[in-house]
Design an enzyme around this catalytic site. Structure first.
Site, PDB file in Angstrom:
ATOM      1  CE1 TYR A 265      45.491  67.713  22.682  1.00 58.17           C
ATOM      2  CE2 TYR A 265      46.224  66.902  20.943  1.00 58.17           C
ATOM      3  CZ  TYR A 265      46.622  67.167  21.874  1.00 58.17           C
ATOM      4  OH  TYR A 265      47.330  65.863  23.006  1.00 58.17           O
TER       5      TYR A 265
ATOM      6  CG  ASN B  24      47.262  66.601  16.772  1.00 57.23           C
ATOM      7  OD1 ASN B  24      46.212  67.779  17.312  1.00 57.23           O
ATOM      8  ND2 ASN B  24      47.533  65.102  17.213  1.00 57.23           N
ATOM      9  CE  LYS B  25      42.101  66.521  15.544  1.00 59.98           C
ATOM     10  NZ  LYS B  25      42.831  66.625  16.750  1.00 59.98           N
ATOM     11  CG  ASN B  26      44.361  70.479   8.922  1.00 63.37           C
ATOM     12  OD1 ASN B  26      44.991  69.821   9.460  1.00 63.37           O
ATOM     13  ND2 ASN B  26      44.142  71.126   7.875  1.00 63.37           N
TER      14      ASN B  26
END
Length: 379
Positions: free
Chosen positions: A174, A176-178
């Protein structure tokens, strides 16, 4: 505004997208397969399965493992709601488990043991904030109770050891992930038969996909099991391949920023608790802190926003959300409730600098003085 998270997207991703579009093949094809193989190698696995989201990944895992009506699945309440939702998708019952403590906000094996019944079939571990749970402890727990062991690894891509705990692991890409593919997820399982079953189930249970039928020049296919439309497309895979090349460097940058946060918060905000210890194995997805018990979180959030610092919370406890409270009333998880009532997530992403961390720490200290001066003075 200094954001809590910020996707790292640039010219490389743009060029990869253009190449995918120019290829004329935008559904599941060679890029998806290359992404799966690259992601698997990164985690020491033979294969991985690219899907549309981490939620789809959890659903597919539970479905393929045969979890269903009459079964119970142990889940944390300190997680995103999708972890519990996936259990309901297969007709099973989520059983919420408390966290160990504010210092270690991971699912408690002791509370999980208390929650086990004759109907318990599986446990879903969530690596909160990117901090890995204790593999040996949970493997022993699952063996002792004859349970399936599933990792919700949405926060922990690229960390050594992730995806090796039990039957399967679900990852998220998604925004906002790393690393990101905008939407998207992946599954790693060490069991070849389970891998093949999940791979078919993500695309309607079909024995071949469109690309395979083109190459083989045969339009025939069969459907051998109940499946879903959980595929990843070539555009997301193209972005993902670029992101995978950068993930190790980004995770390392997050680690250095997290260490700097710990030093600066210890100096400027001694009343604030930073969960986990500095050496804990982690992807450093989040920078969670636990505010003093007497602090007023919303006024503090507003103070920080005025200083150009976005903050958020991870998470409202799932068992207290209206839907779940209506379904399963009367649940008490004191450690989770205390943590969720005091947790604040600070900005953490690779575009930040140590100076940004200093600004956040200074702003937090000033905000605590303004909203909770007595607590700060006592610290």
């Amino acid at each position: 505004m200094l954001l809590v998270s910020e996707p790292a997207l640039g010219i490389d991703e743009k060029e990869a997208l253009v190449a995918a579009i120019d290829s004329g093949w935008i559904t599941m094809g060679d890029r998806v397969r290359e992404f799966e193989q690259t992601f698997a190698r990164m985690h020491g696995a033979e294969d991985s399965i690219a899907v549309g989201s981490c939620t789809a990944a959890l659903h597919l895992i539970l479905h393929a493992l045969g979890v269903g009506p009459g079964d119970e699945v142990l889940v944390p309440s300190l997680t995103f709601v999708a972890t519990a939702n996936a259990v309901l998708y297969v007709g099973a019952r989520p059983v919420f488990v408390d966290v160990q403590s504010g210092a270690v906000p991971l699912m408690s094996a002791a509370d999980a043991l208390r929650k086990c019944t004759s109907r318990t079939k599986a446990v879903i571990l969530m690596h909160f904030g990117g901090y890995l749970a204790d593999r040996d402890e949970w493997q022993a727990f699952a063996r002792s109770k004859g349970l399936l062991l599933i990792e919700d690894a949405a926060h922990a891509p690229g960390v050594k050891g992730v995806g090796t705990f039990g039957d399967a692991a679900a990852f998220s890409f998604y925004g906002n992930k790393n690393m990101t593919t905008a939407e998207g997820g992946a599954i790693i399982t060490r069991h070849r038969i389970l891998n093949d079953m999940i791979k078919r189930a993500r695309s309607h249970g079909m024995t071949t996909n469109t690309r395979q039928r083109l190459v083989s020049r045969s339009p025939e296919y069969d459907v051998t099991l109940l499946g879903f439309n959980y595929r990843m497309d070539e555009l997301r895979a193209a972005v993902g391949l670029v992101q995978l090349r950068k993930l190790a460097g980004w995770n390392d940058a997050r680690r250095h920023l997290s260490l700097h946060y710990r030093r600066r918060l210890a100096e400027r905000c001694p009343s604030v608790l930073v969960p986990f210890n500095a050496s804990w194995v982690s992807a450093h997805h989040l920078m969670p802190v636990l505010l003093p018990a007497a602090s007023a979180r919303q006024p503090l959030i507003e103070q920080l926003s005025k200083r150009g610092v976005q903050t958020t919370i991870h998470y409202p406890p799932v068992h207290r959300l209206t839907f779940y409270q209506d379904q399963y009333p009367g649940i008490s998880l004191p450690n989770t409730e205390d943590f969720c009532g005091r947790e604040l997530t600070l900005p953490l992403h690779p575009a930040m600098t140590p100076a940004d961390v200093d600004h956040v720490a200074d702003s937090l200290a000033d905000g605590l003085r303004a909203t909770c001066p007595a607590e700060v003075e006592q610290a």
